[in-house]
Every structure is written in C-alpha cells, then in structure tokens.
Design a protein around this motif. Structure first.
Motif, PDB file in Angstrom:
ATOM      1  N   ARG A 330       0.837  -1.202   0.000  1.00 25.60           N
ATOM      2  CA  ARG A 330       0.000   0.000   0.000  1.00 25.60           C
ATOM      3  C   ARG A 330       0.873   1.253   0.000  1.00 25.60           C
ATOM      4  O   ARG A 330       1.910   1.296   0.672  1.00 25.60           O
ATOM      5  N   ALA A 331       0.444   2.239  -0.767  1.00 22.76           N
ATOM      6  CA  ALA A 331       1.109   3.540  -0.788  1.00 22.76           C
ATOM      7  C   ALA A 331       0.038   4.615  -0.840  1.00 22.76           C
ATOM      8  O   ALA A 331      -0.968   4.474  -1.552  1.00 22.76           O
ATOM      9  N   LEU A 345      -8.291  18.906   2.416  1.00 23.48           N
ATOM     10  CA  LEU A 345      -7.622  17.631   2.669  1.00 23.48           C
ATOM     11  C   LEU A 345      -7.775  16.741   1.450  1.00 23.48           C
ATOM     12  O   LEU A 345      -8.889  16.519   0.973  1.00 23.48           O
ATOM     13  N   ALA A 346      -6.652  16.224   0.928  1.00 28.68           N
ATOM     14  CA  ALA A 346      -6.671  15.326  -0.233  1.00 28.68           C
ATOM     15  C   ALA A 346      -5.821  14.109   0.064  1.00 28.68           C
ATOM     16  O   ALA A 346      -4.687  14.238   0.550  1.00 28.68           O
ATOM     17  N   GLU A 347      -6.353  12.892  -0.246  1.00 32.66           N
ATOM     18  CA  GLU A 347      -5.657  11.646   0.064  1.00 32.66           C
ATOM     19  C   GLU A 347      -5.873  10.620  -1.042  1.00 32.66           C
ATOM     20  O   GLU A 347      -6.901   9.954  -1.078  1.00 32.66           O
ATOM     21  N   PRO A 348      -4.926  10.454  -1.963  1.00 27.02           N
ATOM     22  CA  PRO A 348      -4.976   9.346  -2.918  1.00 27.02           C
ATOM     23  C   PRO A 348      -4.213   8.132  -2.379  1.00 27.02           C
ATOM     24  O   PRO A 348      -3.307   8.278  -1.551  1.00 27.02           O
ATOM     25  N   TYR A 349      -4.582   6.927  -2.856  1.00 25.85           N
ATOM     26  CA  TYR A 349      -3.865   5.720  -2.423  1.00 25.85           C
ATOM     27  C   TYR A 349      -3.988   4.638  -3.479  1.00 25.85           C
ATOM     28  O   TYR A 349      -4.911   4.639  -4.323  1.00 25.85           O
ATOM     29  N   VAL A 350      -3.055   3.686  -3.432  1.00 28.09           N
ATOM     30  CA  VAL A 350      -3.132   2.449  -4.217  1.00 28.09           C
ATOM     31  C   VAL A 350      -2.791   1.309  -3.267  1.00 28.09           C
ATOM     32  O   VAL A 350      -2.015   1.478  -2.323  1.00 28.09           O
ATOM     33  N   GLU A 351      -3.386   0.134  -3.526  1.00 30.74           N
ATOM     34  CA  GLU A 351      -3.224  -0.976  -2.589  1.00 30.74           C
ATOM     35  C   GLU A 351      -3.374  -2.300  -3.316  1.00 30.74           C
ATOM     36  O   GLU A 351      -4.200  -2.433  -4.229  1.00 30.74           O
ATOM     37  N   GLN A 352      -2.581  -3.280  -2.883  1.00 32.74           N
ATOM     38  CA  GLN A 352      -2.711  -4.645  -3.381  1.00 32.74           C
ATOM     39  C   GLN A 352      -2.852  -5.576  -2.185  1.00 32.74           C
ATOM     40  O   GLN A 352      -2.059  -5.525  -1.251  1.00 32.74           O
ATOM     41  N   LEU A 353      -3.878  -6.420  -2.203  1.00 33.74           N
ATOM     42  CA  LEU A 353      -4.131  -7.381  -1.136  1.00 33.74           C
ATOM     43  C   LEU A 353      -4.111  -8.793  -1.703  1.00 33.74           C
ATOM     44  O   LEU A 353      -4.801  -9.085  -2.690  1.00 33.74           O
TER      45      LEU A 353
END
Length: 450
Positions: A330-331, A345-353
């Motif tokens: 996750r980042a 407030l801004a929050e992007p993310y990418v994730e692999q499970l």
C-alpha cells in the motif's frame, strides 16, 4: 452460543472497568489538563434509494439524534484521547428496523512508575460490512470492536541506550461474523539508541499468537517479526521508517515468510500546508488494520462538520471482516491545507491485497478522497467532499467503482447553536449489473455545541 455471549459480555465489561479505573485513578493528579468537547444533534434525512439497488428503489425518511464527543487529557500521570459518537436511527417508513450505531477510537497511557512501568490501552469500534461484496445498506452493517491493552516495562542501559518490553492482549469481536472473534497475545522487545538529538534507531523483536474462538483448528497461527526502525523529528520533517522480516506459522501447516516495510514521512511545506506519505509491505489482517489506524502517525484532521449525512461508506470500504491473513502492498499520499477561511484535505492511495487462504478476496484497490470547508462569513461555511474508489478482484470476475459527491452549508447562530443542510450523491458502477446503484440523500440538522 449463550456461553459465547456471556463471555463477550464479560470481556467488554472488564475492559470498560480497566479504562474507567485508569481514568479515575489518574484524573485527580491533573484534572485541570482534561478537555471535553461534545455536540448534540437532531438530524432529519431523506434517501431516495435506501436499499441501494439498481431497480425497485425504495425511499426512506430517517430521524436521528446523535451525540459526539472528544476527550483529551494530558498530565504527568495520564495521557489519553477518546473520540466517538452514538446515534439512534428511526426509520420512519420502517424499511429497516430502528437501530443504534456507535463509533469510537481511543488511546490511553497511564504511568504507574515514571520511566519504569506504564499501562497502555487503545480501542477501535466501527461500523463495517457483513458482506463486503454487497452494498453498504443499513441491513448489511455490523459493529466491529478491536481492543488492545497491556503493560510496558522500561529500563536504561548506560548513558543513552534504553530497553522497552511491551506485553499486549488484543480482543477482536464482530457483531455478526463470529469467525472473526479472536484473542491475540504478543510480546515485543525493543532497544532504542539515540543517534542525535533528533534521530533515533530502534531494534525490534516481536512474537505473537492468535487464537480464534470458532475455527481455531484451521486458522490459529504464530507470528514473528524482526525489524529496525529509524525515527527523525526535525523542525519541518518527521520520518518513521521500519524495515525487516516477518514469519507466519499456522497450526498444522507450513510457515510463510516475507520482507516487512512500513514508512511514514510528514513534511511541513509551508506554515499552513503539510504533505505526508505512507508506504507498507507487510502481513496484515482486519484486526490489525482497525487498531493501527487509532495510533497511526500524522493522521490528518477531517475538515467536515458534525451535521453531515449519516448514511455512507464504512471506515475502510476494502476491508474484509474475515479471519484470513493477507499480504499488503500500500502507498498513499496526503495534502492538508489550513487557512483562515479554507481547510482542504486530499488523500490518494493504491493498494494490493493477497490473502493467504481464501484467494477469492485478492484485489487491487485505488482511490482518492478530497474534502474541504470554506468560510463564506464568520458564521456561514460551505463544505464539500469528493471521493472515488475502485477495486478489481483478481480471481473473480468483478470490478467496482464507487463515487461519492457531497456538499453542505453550515450556519452558526451562536457559540452553542448551529444548523446545517447537506446533499450527498452516491453511485456504484459494477461489472455485476445487479450491484449498480445510485442514491441521493438530503439531510437537515440542528446542533448544540458545548
């Protein structure tokens, strides 16, 4: 079943007594440092598709009183932060049964012997999905509670070296998904070596055992972690980076190992602007995800207001309330601006499970959330939120994209009274056509602020 419920009641009662006893014992030494903020709201909401269906939409009117609180206390004996809300939902057209919901996050550190012994506790109570593949309707929600507590022993070795031993007990409980219920016992030995007045190196060894209530013969496991943490606190930059190795050993099965990495950086770009970044590569599970969010470093402040619509997404829309362990990559980034009128407030993310046992929940997730508040006048504020989440399952033929758009107008009549009107639009596009939906919610609230 009866025995399980009695056991749960005893567990919840015990931890309430622990927290209350700590507060009662410590507050007299620094009561002047305690601060309690709360507000009481009465809200009316109208949804044009409360069942979140692609067809046969059903509208509903909801009347909802709500109490929110934020208690902070900081003294030489006790440091604590307790935040939560409780709301009652009266479904006026009886589409769903009336319900009481609550959310709570809290941390408590009680010093028993200065620089020798402390007692630590933290708790996370939230609303999550029963079936994460179905829409988050009032009929598909359950309370999830994760509680962690235990002593921390400290010692000094020489002029600068310090040793820390953490002993922890963790209880995880789900209102509906009983296979999630578990007890966890862990110990962590840490050696702290300051490198300078701003930098510290920490060597960590951790061992833990997780025992499930109903499926122990399949899912109980032991976990071992060895890693090094680098901490740096500069005037404008904070770093918290850990790297090492993890091993899981399930009962009656071969173990599996992986590298471990967790990193956080917070940069004060300007007096009113802050950037943050997080990255992780680690084993995890639902309990760990929920409890770690309570004490995560650099968590930004939500600029929303108490009058917002109460029908929305779970705290983590990608979280599966199941006992399985996963490998997570996750980042995420965060930007927070706090101006005289504008808060952004801004929050992007990418994730692999990737789950170790049930691969059907393996997914690649991404998303972004942007929320803002702008002061039109000294008493009138405009709020807004825009969110987009995408999840792509790798082993089942399904992709979902969720979009949430909302705006609100908040008015403060006086120091203690205010009102707000909100509009929220939610839409899901899914490769499974029956899971598509569009919902519009209008909410009107009146709030008393302490």
């Amino acid at each position: 079943m009866t025995t399980s419920r009695h056991s749960l009641h005893r567990t919840l009662s015990t931890r309430r007594r622990i927290l209350c006893a700590a507060l009662a014992a410590a507050l007299p030494f620094g009561a002047q440092a305690a601060r309690l903020d709360y507000d009481v709201s009465m809200r009316y909401m109208h949804s044009d598709n409360i069942v979140l269906q692609a067809a046969n939409e059903i509208s509903e009117d909801i009347l909802s009183p709500q109490v929110r609180f934020d208690l902070t206390h900081d003294s030489s004996v006790l440091t604590t932060r307790l935040r939560g809300n409780v709301q009652y939902l009266d479904y006026m057209d009886d589409v769903y049964q009336d319900d009481t919901r609550g959310e709570f996050t809290g941390e408590l550190e009680w010093t028993l012997l200065p620089e020798r012994l402390t007692f630590y506790a933290r708790d996370s109570l939230s609303e999550q999905s029963v079936d994460s593949l179905a829409a988050f309707t009032p009929g598909n929600q359950q309370k999830i509670n994760v509680f962690e507590a235990g002593p921390t022993l400290m010692a000094r070795f020489g002029e600068t070296m310090r040793g820390v031993l953490d002993l922890r007990y963790t209880n995880s409980w789900a209102e509906e998904t009983e296979t999630f219920n578990s007890d966890r016992y862990s110990a962590a030995a840490r050696l702290l070596r300051p490198l300078s007045t701003t930098d510290t190196l920490v060597f960590n060894l951790e061992a833990g055992q997780t025992e499930y209530d109903t499926i122990s013969e399949f899912y109980n496991y032991k976990r071992y972690d060895a890693y090094v943490t680098y901490l740096s606190e500069l005037s404008k930059l904070n770093l918290d980076v850990s790297a090492g190795y993890s091993r899981l050993k399930p009962e009656g099965a071969d173990g599996t190992s992986s590298a471990l990495f967790r990193g956080y950086a917070g940069w004060q770009v300007a007096p009113r602007s802050q950037l943050s970044a997080r990255a992780s590569y680690q084993f995890g599970d639902a309990s760990q995800d929920l409890i770690q969010r309570v004490g995560a470093p650099g968590e930004p402040t939500d600029p929303g207001t108490p009058g917002g619509p109460g029908v929305g997404q779970p705290g983590d829309p990608n979280l599966q309330i199941i006992p399985d362990t996963f490998k997570q990559k996750r980042a995420s980034m965060g930007y927070e601006f706090t101006g005289e009128r504008l808060t952004l407030l801004a929050e992007p993310y990418v994730e692999q499970l990737r789950y170790l046992r049930d691969e059907s929940f393996d997914a690649d997730n991404s998303g972004i959330s942007v929320s803002a508040r702008y002061g039109l006048t000294a008493r009138l504020s405009l709020t807004g939120v825009a969110q987009r989440y995408k999840r792509e399952f790798t082993n089942i033929d399904r992709d979902d994209t969720d979009t949430i758009l909302g705006t609100g107008l908040a008015m403060r009549f006086s120091r203690h009274w205010g009102a707000q009107v909100d509009y929220l639009h939610r839409k899901r596009n899914s490769s499974i056509s029956s899971q598509d939906y569009v919902e519009n919610v209008v909410a009107l609230s009146v709030t008393f602020y302490r």
